[in-house]
Design a protein around this motif. Sequence first.
Motif, PDB file in Angstrom:
ATOM      1  N   SER A   1       0.850  -1.185   0.000  1.00  0.00           N
ATOM      2  CA  SER A   1       0.000   0.000   0.000  1.00  0.00           C
ATOM      3  C   SER A   1       0.891   1.243   0.000  1.00  0.00           C
ATOM      4  O   SER A   1       1.998   1.228   0.529  1.00  0.00           O
ATOM      5  CB  SER A   1      -0.858  -0.002   1.264  1.00  0.00           C
ATOM      6  OG  SER A   1      -1.500   1.245   1.405  1.00  0.00           O
ATOM      7  N   GLU A   2       0.375   2.312  -0.559  1.00  0.00           N
ATOM      8  CA  GLU A   2       1.099   3.583  -0.570  1.00  0.00           C
ATOM      9  C   GLU A   2       1.078   4.248   0.800  1.00  0.00           C
ATOM     10  O   GLU A   2       1.934   5.070   1.121  1.00  0.00           O
ATOM     11  CB  GLU A   2       0.470   4.562  -1.567  1.00  0.00           C
ATOM     12  CG  GLU A   2       0.593   4.166  -3.023  1.00  0.00           C
ATOM     13  CD  GLU A   2      -0.425   3.128  -3.482  1.00  0.00           C
ATOM     14  OE1 GLU A   2      -1.233   2.656  -2.649  1.00  0.00           O
ATOM     15  OE2 GLU A   2      -0.402   2.771  -4.662  1.00  0.00           O
ATOM     16  N   SER A   3       0.057   3.937   1.602  1.00  0.00           N
ATOM     17  CA  SER A   3      -0.098   4.592   2.897  1.00  0.00           C
ATOM     18  C   SER A   3       0.556   3.744   3.984  1.00  0.00           C
ATOM     19  O   SER A   3       0.190   2.588   4.190  1.00  0.00           O
ATOM     20  CB  SER A   3      -1.586   4.774   3.238  1.00  0.00           C
ATOM     21  OG  SER A   3      -2.150   5.778   2.433  1.00  0.00           O
ATOM     22  N   VAL A   4       1.512   4.345   4.692  1.00  0.00           N
ATOM     23  CA  VAL A   4       2.247   3.616   5.733  1.00  0.00           C
ATOM     24  C   VAL A   4       1.286   3.069   6.788  1.00  0.00           C
ATOM     25  O   VAL A   4       1.461   1.956   7.279  1.00  0.00           O
ATOM     26  CB  VAL A   4       3.330   4.542   6.341  1.00  0.00           C
ATOM     27  CG1 VAL A   4       3.858   3.993   7.656  1.00  0.00           C
ATOM     28  CG2 VAL A   4       4.463   4.721   5.340  1.00  0.00           C
ATOM     29  N   GLU A   5       0.256   3.820   7.122  1.00  0.00           N
ATOM     30  CA  GLU A   5      -0.701   3.343   8.141  1.00  0.00           C
ATOM     31  C   GLU A   5      -1.312   1.999   7.720  1.00  0.00           C
ATOM     32  O   GLU A   5      -1.564   1.137   8.557  1.00  0.00           O
ATOM     33  CB  GLU A   5      -1.794   4.389   8.369  1.00  0.00           C
ATOM     34  CG  GLU A   5      -2.604   4.674   7.109  1.00  0.00           C
ATOM     35  CD  GLU A   5      -3.452   5.943   7.168  1.00  0.00           C
ATOM     36  OE1 GLU A   5      -3.100   6.876   7.894  1.00  0.00           O
ATOM     37  OE2 GLU A   5      -4.474   5.990   6.442  1.00  0.00           O
ATOM     38  N   GLN A   6      -1.543   1.822   6.434  1.00  0.00           N
ATOM     39  CA  GLN A   6      -2.099   0.573   5.925  1.00  0.00           C
ATOM     40  C   GLN A   6      -1.077  -0.562   6.033  1.00  0.00           C
ATOM     41  O   GLN A   6      -1.414  -1.677   6.409  1.00  0.00           O
ATOM     42  CB  GLN A   6      -2.479   0.729   4.445  1.00  0.00           C
ATOM     43  CG  GLN A   6      -3.694   1.575   4.193  1.00  0.00           C
ATOM     44  CD  GLN A   6      -4.947   0.785   4.504  1.00  0.00           C
ATOM     45  OE1 GLN A   6      -5.495   0.882   5.589  1.00  0.00           O
ATOM     46  NE2 GLN A   6      -5.393  -0.016   3.553  1.00  0.00           N
ATOM     47  N   ASP A   7       0.157  -0.251   5.667  1.00  0.00           N
ATOM     48  CA  ASP A   7       1.199  -1.277   5.710  1.00  0.00           C
ATOM     49  C   ASP A   7       1.479  -1.708   7.141  1.00  0.00           C
ATOM     50  O   ASP A   7       1.805  -2.867   7.397  1.00  0.00           O
ATOM     51  CB  ASP A   7       2.473  -0.762   5.038  1.00  0.00           C
ATOM     52  CG  ASP A   7       2.270  -0.598   3.543  1.00  0.00           C
ATOM     53  OD1 ASP A   7       1.707  -1.514   2.926  1.00  0.00           O
ATOM     54  OD2 ASP A   7       2.643   0.447   2.995  1.00  0.00           O
ATOM     55  N   MET A   8       1.340  -0.766   8.075  1.00  0.00           N
ATOM     56  CA  MET A   8       1.553  -1.143   9.470  1.00  0.00           C
ATOM     57  C   MET A   8       0.420  -2.042   9.942  1.00  0.00           C
ATOM     58  O   MET A   8       0.628  -2.999  10.674  1.00  0.00           O
ATOM     59  CB  MET A   8       1.676   0.109  10.330  1.00  0.00           C
ATOM     60  CG  MET A   8       2.970   0.841  10.032  1.00  0.00           C
ATOM     61  SD  MET A   8       3.164   2.353  10.951  1.00  0.00           S
ATOM     62  CE  MET A   8       3.394   1.711  12.588  1.00  0.00           C
TER      63      MET A   8
END
Length: 499
Positions: A209-216
């Motif tokens: 994902s482009e959004s770090v919050e999603q990857d976390m």
Amino acid sequence: MSSTKARSETIQNHFKYRNFLVFPTNGLSMLSLALCCSIASISLIFYSAFSNQSLSFNFLNHKIDANCFNPGKVDGFEKTNISHILFGIGGSVNLWNKRIHYIELWWKPSITRGFVWFDHKPFSNMTWTETLPQYKVSKDTSRFNYTCWYGSRSAIRMARIVKETFELGLENIRWFVMGDDDTVFFTDNLVTVLAKYNHNQMYYIGANSESVEQDMEHSYATAYGGAGFAISYPLAVELVRILDGCINRYHEFYGSDSKIQGCLSEIGVPLTKELGFHQMDIRGLPYGLLAAHPVAPLVSLHHLDDVLPIFPSQTRMESLKRLISGYEVDPGRTLQHSFCYDLRRNWSVSVSWGYTVMLYPSLVTAKKLETAFQTFQTWGSRHGGPFTFNTRTVSSDPCEIPLVYLLDRVESVGGDETLTTYNRYLPWWNNQGECRHCDCTPALAVEFFNVSASKFSPDLWNKAPRRQCCEIINGSDGVNSMVQVQIRDCMHFESVTPP
Ligand SMILES: *[C@@H]1O[C@H](CO)[C@@H](O)[C@H](O)[C@H]1NC(C)=O
Ligand SMILES: *[C@@H]1O[C@H](CO)[C@@H](O)[C@H](O)[C@H]1NC(C)=O
Ligand SMILES: *[C@@H]1O[C@H](CO)[C@@H](O)[C@H](O)[C@H]1NC(C)=O
Ligand SMILES: *[C@@H]1O[C@H](CO)[C@@H](O)[C@H](O)[C@H]1NC(C)=O
Ligand SMILES: *[C@@H]1O[C@H](CO)[C@@H](O)[C@H](O)[C@H]1NC(C)=O
Ligand SMILES: *[C@@H]1O[C@H](CO)[C@@H](O)[C@H](O)[C@H]1NC(C)=O
């Protein structure tokens, strides 16, 4: 019931037989041929005994002919093409009428192979044409556990699509590619990317994902499902064997994609990242992201209902069709970046082929030009970041931002060249109007860019990646409404370095 066990034996036999065929490339003796065919017939017996799909029988039969009696045509000896990919698209009956338009953009009847998997049988009033993939209805998943409090049980069904697709037993499949009903694939580039990898090995290919919050939340190790991801045949063989168990073991995971990744981590196969898959976990204007595409072929776009149109002056669908009009003429070059300076006028030009040109009336470093303008926010929290790539903020001072041009026309010239034309667009983020205090009258006079380029050979993507170069072809001196740019391979020792 023992049918699951029988099925997995079938699969194992099937796999052995494939491996056997693939590796002994030289000196395929009569003995090994005979052996090959007997293993294949065992596999065939399993199929006919335990499969209720007469189709697989025929397909497998066909495969034996192709593989055993034409050893020269064994998988692995010929370049991967679109026919080797089997798509599994996660659909839902209720959203179908909205999503059909996305699939129609990329699905090529009788060329692309695959199925849309529905949650239940379609309503009789639903449109179905020859131009769409056939549908299948996912099997019941009520026996599985799902405990993600903010998620939906449909993730189970979606995770099982790879298994249900595999178990159709279609012939000559090298890659299983999963996607959502709102994923737009750029299939020529998908083939280019997959053809780089040995499909006889276990690969899991996609992007974060482009959004770090999603990857976390959903793991950096996951290939995000909306971006689409690819699983090679041998990996699918191992994955489907344990998938149902994984679905229960990873019951607390939100999405089908992270459940699959959990399973792949048990096999020990990590994600091979390819930067052209785009989950598009962003909100707002995708412009900045797309105008700074990495040096990798554009493979997919997703979440196009959730971001603003790609071309801000058009509807979502018109925008996509425009982008695709460039892609159809030169798939490999789509969105590829090139930078050049005009040292007579101290200009910097950034071309994102088939999409946009930016003109800066100053010399801007390549490092800055390659960095995405942050015209978007994160997916969940709608914050200004962080993202998995660097961004730069868009200044509210009109003198600090480039002039923007958007793709207007695409032409094929003389077979292997293209001419793309870009028209001036007043940036949507620019409320202050034009810059008044710069020495940039000549820049402000530019209304169009004509960009010529040779067609991008897909073989270039097998080489070490390098951004291509460009040069500004000077017109008459002074104030012009049109600037001409030529994109070309870079020369030795060429760099975008200000004097
Ligand atoms: C793809 O490759 C196969 C050989 O593996 C070949 O038979 C087939 O014609 C090719 N299809 C296309 C669309 O190029
Ligand atoms: C199609 O049928 C379903 C269920 O029968 C109904 O809910 C839906 O409104 C119908 N749609 C159209 C476009 O008629
Ligand atoms: C599902 O969860 C229940 C309650 O936690 C548990 O008892 C059961 O064994 C689980 N089922 C499976 C198939 O894992
Ligand atoms: C371009 O920039 C250089 C260095 O900043 C300056 O010396 C030169 O006069 C500028 N040329 C034009 C045409 O503005
Ligand atoms: C620029 O492109 C347009 C077509 O988009 C063409 O009509 C025009 O002649 C081109 N100009 C030059 C100088 O090549
Ligand atoms: C193009 O630029 C060169 C110097 O780079 C200059 O000598 C020539 O006069 C220019 N031609 C036109 C048509 O502006």
